[in-house]
Design a protein around this motif. Structure first.
Motif, PDB file in Angstrom:
ATOM      1  N   ALA A 141      35.863  57.605  53.740  1.00 49.17           N
ATOM      2  CA  ALA A 141      36.875  57.268  52.740  1.00 49.17           C
ATOM      3  C   ALA A 141      36.276  57.222  51.337  1.00 49.17           C
ATOM      4  O   ALA A 141      35.092  56.940  51.148  1.00 49.17           O
ATOM      5  CB  ALA A 141      37.505  55.917  53.073  1.00 49.17           C
ATOM      6  N   VAL A 142      37.112  57.489  50.350  1.00 53.13           N
ATOM      7  CA  VAL A 142      36.724  57.313  48.958  1.00 53.13           C
ATOM      8  C   VAL A 142      36.771  55.825  48.636  1.00 53.13           C
ATOM      9  O   VAL A 142      37.765  55.150  48.897  1.00 53.13           O
ATOM     10  CB  VAL A 142      37.670  58.083  48.020  1.00 53.13           C
ATOM     11  N   ILE A 143      35.684  55.296  48.096  1.00 47.98           N
ATOM     12  CA  ILE A 143      35.596  53.872  47.764  1.00 47.98           C
ATOM     13  C   ILE A 143      35.819  53.724  46.265  1.00 47.98           C
ATOM     14  O   ILE A 143      35.010  54.180  45.454  1.00 47.98           O
ATOM     15  CB  ILE A 143      34.223  53.298  48.169  1.00 47.98           C
ATOM     16  N   ASN A 144      36.924  53.088  45.900  1.00 50.35           N
ATOM     17  CA  ASN A 144      37.278  52.934  44.486  1.00 50.35           C
ATOM     18  C   ASN A 144      36.790  51.590  43.974  1.00 50.35           C
ATOM     19  O   ASN A 144      37.425  50.562  44.192  1.00 50.35           O
ATOM     20  CB  ASN A 144      38.793  53.059  44.306  1.00 50.35           C
ATOM     21  N   LEU A 145      35.641  51.588  43.284  1.00 51.13           N
ATOM     22  CA  LEU A 145      35.085  50.374  42.694  1.00 51.13           C
ATOM     23  C   LEU A 145      35.160  50.433  41.177  1.00 51.13           C
ATOM     24  O   LEU A 145      34.402  49.791  40.484  1.00 51.13           O
ATOM     25  CB  LEU A 145      33.630  50.196  43.153  1.00 51.13           C
TER      26      LEU A 145
ATOM     27  N   ASN B 242      41.665  49.266  46.524  1.00 48.12           N
ATOM     28  CA  ASN B 242      40.272  49.035  46.162  1.00 48.12           C
ATOM     29  C   ASN B 242      40.189  48.670  44.690  1.00 48.12           C
ATOM     30  O   ASN B 242      40.890  49.215  43.867  1.00 48.12           O
ATOM     31  CB  ASN B 242      39.446  50.299  46.412  1.00 48.12           C
ATOM     32  N   GLY B 243      39.251  47.791  44.358  1.00 53.18           N
ATOM     33  CA  GLY B 243      39.053  47.391  42.977  1.00 53.18           C
ATOM     34  C   GLY B 243      39.783  46.114  42.629  1.00 53.18           C
ATOM     35  O   GLY B 243      39.434  45.456  41.663  1.00 53.18           O
ATOM     36  N   ASP B 244      40.802  45.732  43.374  1.00 50.77           N
ATOM     37  CA  ASP B 244      41.445  44.445  43.164  1.00 50.77           C
ATOM     38  C   ASP B 244      40.480  43.323  43.538  1.00 50.77           C
ATOM     39  O   ASP B 244      39.557  43.530  44.317  1.00 50.77           O
ATOM     40  CB  ASP B 244      42.699  44.337  44.032  1.00 50.77           C
ATOM     41  N   PRO B 245      40.722  42.098  43.023  1.00 53.25           N
ATOM     42  CA  PRO B 245      39.844  40.975  43.395  1.00 53.25           C
ATOM     43  C   PRO B 245      40.150  40.475  44.808  1.00 53.25           C
ATOM     44  O   PRO B 245      40.501  39.305  45.015  1.00 53.25           O
ATOM     45  CB  PRO B 245      40.173  39.923  42.325  1.00 53.25           C
ATOM     46  N   MET B 246      40.037  41.362  45.796  1.00 52.07           N
ATOM     47  CA  MET B 246      40.417  41.030  47.168  1.00 52.07           C
ATOM     48  C   MET B 246      39.361  40.225  47.909  1.00 52.07           C
ATOM     49  O   MET B 246      39.586  39.773  49.026  1.00 52.07           O
ATOM     50  CB  MET B 246      40.746  42.310  47.936  1.00 52.07           C
ATOM     51  N   MET B 247      38.189  40.061  47.309  1.00 46.08           N
ATOM     52  CA  MET B 247      37.157  39.228  47.924  1.00 46.08           C
ATOM     53  C   MET B 247      37.649  37.802  48.159  1.00 46.08           C
ATOM     54  O   MET B 247      37.227  37.118  49.093  1.00 46.08           O
ATOM     55  CB  MET B 247      35.915  39.199  47.033  1.00 46.08           C
ATOM     56  N   PHE B 248      38.573  37.340  47.297  1.00 48.12           N
ATOM     57  CA  PHE B 248      39.078  35.979  47.399  1.00 48.12           C
ATOM     58  C   PHE B 248      40.042  35.794  48.572  1.00 48.12           C
ATOM     59  O   PHE B 248      40.410  34.672  48.908  1.00 48.12           O
ATOM     60  CB  PHE B 248      39.812  35.588  46.107  1.00 48.12           C
ATOM     61  N   GLU B 249      40.491  36.891  49.142  1.00 47.51           N
ATOM     62  CA  GLU B 249      41.525  36.820  50.167  1.00 47.51           C
ATOM     63  C   GLU B 249      41.123  35.945  51.350  1.00 47.51           C
ATOM     64  O   GLU B 249      41.944  35.200  51.904  1.00 47.51           O
ATOM     65  CB  GLU B 249      41.863  38.229  50.651  1.00 47.51           C
TER      66      GLU B 249
ATOM     67  N   LEU C 145      34.144  42.822  43.708  1.00 52.62           N
ATOM     68  CA  LEU C 145      35.217  41.969  44.224  1.00 52.62           C
ATOM     69  C   LEU C 145      36.099  42.648  45.262  1.00 52.62           C
ATOM     70  O   LEU C 145      37.159  42.119  45.596  1.00 52.62           O
ATOM     71  CB  LEU C 145      36.088  41.485  43.058  1.00 52.62           C
ATOM     72  N   SER C 146      35.671  43.783  45.776  1.00 53.88           N
ATOM     73  CA  SER C 146      36.489  44.485  46.766  1.00 53.88           C
ATOM     74  C   SER C 146      36.429  43.769  48.111  1.00 53.88           C
ATOM     75  O   SER C 146      35.663  42.812  48.297  1.00 53.88           O
ATOM     76  CB  SER C 146      35.997  45.920  46.925  1.00 53.88           C
ATOM     77  N   ARG C 147      37.228  44.246  49.061  1.00 57.56           N
ATOM     78  CA  ARG C 147      37.145  43.709  50.418  1.00 57.56           C
ATOM     79  C   ARG C 147      35.766  44.009  51.011  1.00 57.56           C
ATOM     80  O   ARG C 147      35.090  44.954  50.635  1.00 57.56           O
ATOM     81  CB  ARG C 147      38.234  44.310  51.300  1.00 57.56           C
ATOM     82  N   GLU C 148      35.378  43.203  51.997  1.00 61.05           N
ATOM     83  CA  GLU C 148      34.050  43.306  52.590  1.00 61.05           C
ATOM     84  C   GLU C 148      33.787  44.701  53.160  1.00 61.05           C
ATOM     85  O   GLU C 148      32.689  45.252  53.013  1.00 61.05           O
ATOM     86  CB  GLU C 148      33.895  42.250  53.689  1.00 61.05           C
ATOM     87  N   GLU C 149      34.774  45.282  53.807  1.00 60.41           N
ATOM     88  CA  GLU C 149      34.604  46.592  54.422  1.00 60.41           C
ATOM     89  C   GLU C 149      34.231  47.642  53.387  1.00 60.41           C
ATOM     90  O   GLU C 149      33.327  48.464  53.596  1.00 60.41           O
ATOM     91  CB  GLU C 149      35.884  46.998  55.149  1.00 60.41           C
TER      92      GLU C 149
ATOM     93  N   PHE D 285      32.884  47.109  50.423  1.00 59.13           N
ATOM     94  CA  PHE D 285      31.572  46.800  49.866  1.00 59.13           C
ATOM     95  C   PHE D 285      30.460  47.277  50.789  1.00 59.13           C
ATOM     96  O   PHE D 285      29.452  47.835  50.333  1.00 59.13           O
ATOM     97  CB  PHE D 285      31.456  45.293  49.622  1.00 59.13           C
ATOM     98  N   GLU D 286      30.623  47.080  52.100  1.00 61.99           N
ATOM     99  CA  GLU D 286      29.601  47.508  53.053  1.00 61.99           C
ATOM    100  C   GLU D 286      29.464  49.033  53.064  1.00 61.99           C
ATOM    101  O   GLU D 286      28.352  49.559  53.162  1.00 61.99           O
ATOM    102  CB  GLU D 286      29.945  46.988  54.450  1.00 61.99           C
ATOM    103  N   ILE D 287      30.580  49.745  52.989  1.00 62.63           N
ATOM    104  CA  ILE D 287      30.512  51.208  52.933  1.00 62.63           C
ATOM    105  C   ILE D 287      29.773  51.648  51.673  1.00 62.63           C
ATOM    106  O   ILE D 287      28.965  52.591  51.700  1.00 62.63           O
ATOM    107  CB  ILE D 287      31.920  51.828  52.991  1.00 62.63           C
ATOM    108  N   PHE D 288      30.035  50.988  50.556  1.00 65.40           N
ATOM    109  CA  PHE D 288      29.337  51.291  49.309  1.00 65.40           C
ATOM    110  C   PHE D 288      27.828  51.136  49.474  1.00 65.40           C
ATOM    111  O   PHE D 288      27.047  52.005  49.050  1.00 65.40           O
ATOM    112  CB  PHE D 288      29.853  50.375  48.200  1.00 65.40           C
ATOM    113  N   LEU D 289      27.387  50.050  50.110  1.00 62.82           N
ATOM    114  CA  LEU D 289      25.960  49.845  50.329  1.00 62.82           C
ATOM    115  C   LEU D 289      25.364  50.961  51.184  1.00 62.82           C
ATOM    116  O   LEU D 289      24.256  51.453  50.912  1.00 62.82           O
ATOM    117  CB  LEU D 289      25.714  48.481  50.993  1.00 62.82           C
TER     118      LEU D 289
END
Length: 405
Positions: free
Chosen positions: A33-37, A49-56, A384-388, A390-394
């Protein structure tokens, strides 16, 4: 990259499943998938992607503590408090804003007026309107030190106002006459603590403190500036509520800002204000009650974990570099800690002139340093993206490093 090209790339993002949980849509990304950061305001991919979804995750744990009802007979009037300078500001929101700042200790509220806006972007425009002299022969210059928040030039010049215009980097500004300087602290994009640069007699300063909260940076002092901007999207994570607020010392400036919002949107949604008031109240309670799940401590742990993972990955090679943040004493936590900014200001040391383009080829969307008045060898990456995501980005970074060795 032009909007249509980037939108086409985002549309290729593969979503393997969708489901609804507690009223929100959950998505699962495929490995390619394309990761939009990038967190572009005008480009929303299917997976948000890119929303402050980490707080969810925190708000899911809180369950229905922020749930409330608004009966049909409530909030019919344009007015919230006719006796208040900001007449559309709900009293509950004003009370909870002041309470939250007192609990955190990040900004003075006693001698400031509260002006509510539809997000901080509207308040930026309201501040420009209020601080620009109306009788000057040419527009007031608006500046900010590089790397500056990438939206300042666009927001300043969008209306083509005769009152003000974008004049670029505050570090090289030497024009005489009135000016307005935006000071973003912690800085977006690099997370550094900033001060005003120009410091001339006819200047006005707006302090954009959207990220001056304990999950992002140590609270080293109680800010006490003339105009201070905040937003719920960065404080609580509720970007969709579109609530921002300004703390304004001068009554006439606060009145002019209120007038701008009155003319542009005839106030701010009462439903959004009441929801934000409820959420801020829950956050303040979580900080004051020992047995509660402290919101800022919870989010600070998440940010520290993410930054730890990113630094570990980046540290495996010399291809990428990140800023260093020395530990400082935080008045809120009572401990020394490093900053964990909402964005990573990454530099590419490879032989490439355009880091944003390089990452795009790896299906990672980031915002080019050029947008911040800086070098295109830098990009801003949302943390601040969702964990999934962020992990793909790493994993993408690790793959880049593996193929470069």
């Amino acid at each position: 990259m032009c909007g249509t090209e980037k939108a086409a790339l985002v549309n290729k993002c593969s979503l393997t499943s969708t489901a609804k949980e507690n009223g929100s849509t959950r998505t699962t990304l495929s490995s390619d998938a394309v990761i939009n950061l990038d967190q572009l305001t005008l480009l929303i991919s299917l997976s948000h992607n890119g929303d402050p979804m980490m707080f969810e995750s925190y708000w899911r744990e809180m369950g229905d503590k922020c749930t409330f009802e608004i009966p049909g007979c409530q909030s019919l009037s344009y007015f919230a408090n006719k006796n208040n300078l900001c007449w559309f500001l709900e009293p509950e929101l004003e009370e909870e804003i002041k309470r939250l700042h007192r609990v955190v200790g990040n900004a003075a509220v006693e001698d400031h007026h509260v002006v509510v806006g539809t997000g901080s972007t509207q308040l930026i425009q309201a501040a420009l309107y209020a601080l620009s002299p109306p009788d000057e022969s040419e527009p007031t210059s608006v500046v900010s030190a590089t790397p500056y928040y990438s939206c300042y030039p666009e927001v300043t010049d969008f209306l083509r106002s005769g009152l003000y215009k974008w004049a670029g980097d505050a570090r090289v500004f030497d024009k005489d006459g009135p000016y307005i300087e935006f000071v973003t602290s912690p800085s977006n994009p690099d997370g550094s603590i900033r001060e005003a640069i120009v410091k001339k007699g006819q200047g006005k300063v707006v302090h954009d403190l959207a990220y001056y909260w304990p999950q992002y940076t140590p609270i080293t002092c109680c800010a006490h500036f003339d105009v201070m901007l905040f937003t719920a999207s960065k404080c609580t994570g509720h970007a969709g509520s579109r609530i921002g607020w300004a703390l304004v010392k001068d009554k006439d400036v606060a009145r002019k800002m209120t007038k701008f919002i009155e003319i542009s949107t005839i106030g701010v949604s009462k439903e959004a204000q009441l929801r934000s008031a409820k959420i801020m109240g829950v956050i303040s309670d979580s900080c004051l009650h020992p047995n509660s799940n402290n919101f800022f401590e919870y989010c600070q742990r998440l940010m520290a974990e993410r930054w730890g993972k990113l630094k570990e990955v980046v540290g495996r090679s010399k291809i990428f570099t990140l800023p260093e943040y020395p530990p400082e004493y935080c008045l809120f936590t009572g401990e020394f800690s490093e900053a964990h900014p909402a964005f990573a200001w990454m530099k590419c040391n490879k032989n490439t002139e355009d880091f944003e383009k390089f990452l795009r080829a790896q299906k990672v969307l980031a915002r080019s340093g050029r947008r911040f008045g800086s070098d295109p060898k830098f990009v801003r990456v949302s943390m601040l993206s969702r964990e999934e995501e962020f992990e793909i980005f790493l994993h993408r970074l690790l793959s880049i490093q593996a193929t470069s060795n």
